[in-house]
Design a protein around this motif. Structure first.
Motif, PDB file in Angstrom:
ATOM      1  N   LYS A 261      -1.889  10.492  -2.726  1.00 29.03           N
ATOM      2  CA  LYS A 261      -2.612   9.588  -3.573  1.00 29.03           C
ATOM      3  C   LYS A 261      -1.863   8.233  -3.145  1.00 29.03           C
ATOM      4  CE  LYS A 261      -2.021  12.402  -7.810  1.00 29.03           C
ATOM      5  NZ  LYS A 261      -1.276  12.609  -9.243  1.00 29.03           N
ATOM      6  N   THR A 262      -3.082   7.459  -3.011  1.00 32.27           N
ATOM      7  CA  THR A 262      -2.837   6.166  -2.393  1.00 32.27           C
ATOM      8  C   THR A 262      -3.176   5.062  -3.338  1.00 32.27           C
ATOM      9  OG1 THR A 262      -3.366   7.001  -0.069  1.00 32.27           O
ATOM     10  CG2 THR A 262      -3.408   4.572  -0.616  1.00 32.27           C
ATOM     11  N   ARG A 263      -2.281   3.983  -3.539  1.00 27.39           N
ATOM     12  CA  ARG A 263      -2.627   3.042  -4.736  1.00 27.39           C
ATOM     13  C   ARG A 263      -1.939   1.733  -3.835  1.00 27.39           C
ATOM     14  NH1 ARG A 263       2.002   3.910  -9.450  1.00 27.39           N
ATOM     15  NH2 ARG A 263       3.667   4.803  -7.934  1.00 27.39           N
ATOM     16  N   LYS A 264      -2.699   0.441  -4.419  1.00 30.69           N
ATOM     17  CA  LYS A 264      -2.450  -0.843  -3.910  1.00 30.69           C
ATOM     18  C   LYS A 264      -1.721  -1.533  -5.118  1.00 30.69           C
ATOM     19  CE  LYS A 264      -4.061  -4.560  -1.121  1.00 30.69           C
ATOM     20  NZ  LYS A 264      -5.440  -4.900  -0.180  1.00 30.69           N
ATOM     21  N   LEU A 265      -0.436  -2.112  -4.630  1.00 33.79           N
ATOM     22  CA  LEU A 265       0.206  -2.870  -5.692  1.00 33.79           C
ATOM     23  C   LEU A 265       0.604  -4.124  -5.085  1.00 33.79           C
ATOM     24  CD1 LEU A 265       3.018   0.003  -6.216  1.00 33.79           C
ATOM     25  CD2 LEU A 265       0.872  -0.301  -7.711  1.00 33.79           C
TER      26      LEU A 265
ATOM     27  N   LEU B 208       0.965  -1.289  -0.165  1.00 30.95           N
ATOM     28  CA  LEU B 208      -0.095  -0.058   0.222  1.00 30.95           C
ATOM     29  C   LEU B 208       0.921   1.345   0.040  1.00 30.95           C
ATOM     30  CD1 LEU B 208      -2.794   1.140   0.307  1.00 30.95           C
ATOM     31  CD2 LEU B 208      -2.749   1.197   2.611  1.00 30.95           C
ATOM     32  N   GLN B 209       0.979   1.976  -1.089  1.00 30.41           N
ATOM     33  CA  GLN B 209       1.760   3.298  -1.391  1.00 30.41           C
ATOM     34  C   GLN B 209       1.090   4.436  -1.255  1.00 30.41           C
ATOM     35  OE1 GLN B 209       4.885   2.940  -4.589  1.00 30.41           O
ATOM     36  NE2 GLN B 209       4.191   5.067  -5.094  1.00 30.41           N
ATOM     37  N   SER B 210       1.496   5.281  -0.496  1.00 30.23           N
ATOM     38  CA  SER B 210       0.849   6.781  -0.342  1.00 30.23           C
ATOM     39  C   SER B 210       1.948   7.668  -0.680  1.00 30.23           C
ATOM     40  CB  SER B 210       0.342   7.163   1.046  1.00 30.23           C
ATOM     41  OG  SER B 210      -0.561   6.155   1.494  1.00 30.23           O
TER      42      SER B 210
END
Length: 377
Positions: free
Chosen positions: A236-240, A218-220
């Motif tokens: 901006k948050t995205r899941k990888l 989980l990257q912010s």
């Protein structure tokens, strides 16, 4: 002179090996007593405890070698004196300088043996022993802090090369015996110490060449320090599924945080010290441990110099046993003072080389004084 050298080498080596074996048996017994309390817990079996104790013996060899050399040499020289062999050697034109030269040649072999155990055998055996115990108990390495283990790293625009673009703080909850990490959090700051990115990952696997693969990420990303008020999404948050990470922090560096610096090799200590220096962190403890690793083999020659005056002392009763007891006390005092100076040097910020060398210099001065006294009397 070659005959005397061979005779001294054979007798002293036999006595030193006997003294070392006796000390190792004693230390193994006490260590086994401590391990028996854990046998039966979490699948930890008796044979695994025995193997753990055996794998810890190389570390004891390294620590006990100077004391064993001192006691073994004192015993041999005392036997020479009791049988008047040393007196005959002196009457045959063997001076104190010649006797010291013979002992120093013998000490060279013991010093090399100490280096081999301290640099190659003991660090690996200790590492394998800890992994064996953790695997047997199904446990993992974890920090003494509730928040986990922390490490600092620098961020560069070309992996490990290029210009520094920020800094990174790494938080890890646990390290598995196979080197995998779990509960990973990364806090990345820019050059002005504004939060630039935060990454959390369930696990991490080291790929080699300073590359990690983080899983379930989980990257912010933060729009840090920007004065543009038109930004509507500061975070901006995205899941990888996975994320590649290039870092100077390796499993070897992480394991240092749990290892006893006195059981590490000089190479590992130097590498970790450079890492700390690069991240502007305190290095005194590891610098002292590094210089102790360099100086410690030289203490073999100090012990031999301390043993030589005993060949000139003659007692009518209890001579050999009294000399051996005195040698044991000197060896114990050397170990205690060596440890004491490490703490004093750390508290008083003494130079690392001075802290490591001072105990050996003090005992060498004592040996020179004792030789001067027996020569005069």
């Amino acid at each position: 002179m070659k005959v005397i050298q061979r005779y001294f080498t054979t007798e002293i080596t036999r006595s030193v090996m006997f003294a070392l074996a006796a000390f190792l048996a004693l230390f193994a017994f006490f260590e086994m007593m401590g391990q028996l309390e854990q046998v039966g817990r979490n699948g930890y079996k008796l044979q695994q405890a025995v193997l753990y104790v055996v794998m810890g013996l190389p570390g004891n060899v390294y620590e006990l070698m100077p004391t064993a050399v001192l006691i073994g040499t004192i015993y041999t020289l005392s036997q020479f004196a009791a049988r008047s062999e040393f007196t005959i050697m002196r009457a045959s034109s063997m001076s104190t300088a010649m006797a010291a030269k013979v002992l120093m040649r013998i000490g060279l072999g013991f010093a090399v043996m100490t280096i081999l155990f301290g640099e190659l055998i003991s660090p690996k055996a200790t590492e394998w022993a800890e992994k064996l115990k953790l695997q047997a108990q199904g446990a993992s390495l974890s920090s003494q802090f509730r928040s986990g283990m922390w490490a600092k790293d620098v961020i560069k625009d070309q992996g490990l090369e290029g210009n520094v673009t920020g800094s990174r703080f790494i938080n890890i909850q646990a390290i598995q015996p196979d080197g995998r990490i779990s509960g990973v959090k990364l806090y990345e700051l820019d050059t002005e110490f504004h939060m630039a990115r935060m990454v959390t990952a369930t696990t991490g696997v080291y790929q080699g060449n300073h590359q990690w693969q983080l899983n379930d990420v989980l990257q912010s990303d933060f729009a840090t320090g920007s004065k543009d008020r038109s930004i509507t999404e500061p975070v901006k948050t995205r899941k990888l599924p996975s994320l590649a990470l290039v870092s100077e922090v390796t499993p070897e560096i992480l394991s240092v945080l749990f290892a006893d610096p006195d059981r590490m090799s000089a190479y590992d200590l130097r590498a970790y010290t450079k890492h700390l220096e690069a991240n502007n962190q305190r290095t005194e403890r590891y610098e002292i441990a590094f210089w102790k690793k360099i100086v410690y083999p030289l203490s073999i020659f100090v012990m031999l110099a301390l043993a030589l005056p005993f060949a000139y002392l003659h007692f009518r009763a209890g001579g050999v046993s009294l000399k051996i007891f005195t040698g044991i006390m000197i060896g114990v005092c050397f170990q205690l003072i060596n440890s004491l100076f490490s703490h004093l040097g750390l508290l008083n910020t003494w130079p690392a080389l001075v802290t490591a060398a001072l105990p050996s210099l003090l005992f060498m001065g004592l040996a020179i004084g004792a030789l001067w006294w027996v020569e005069r009397h």
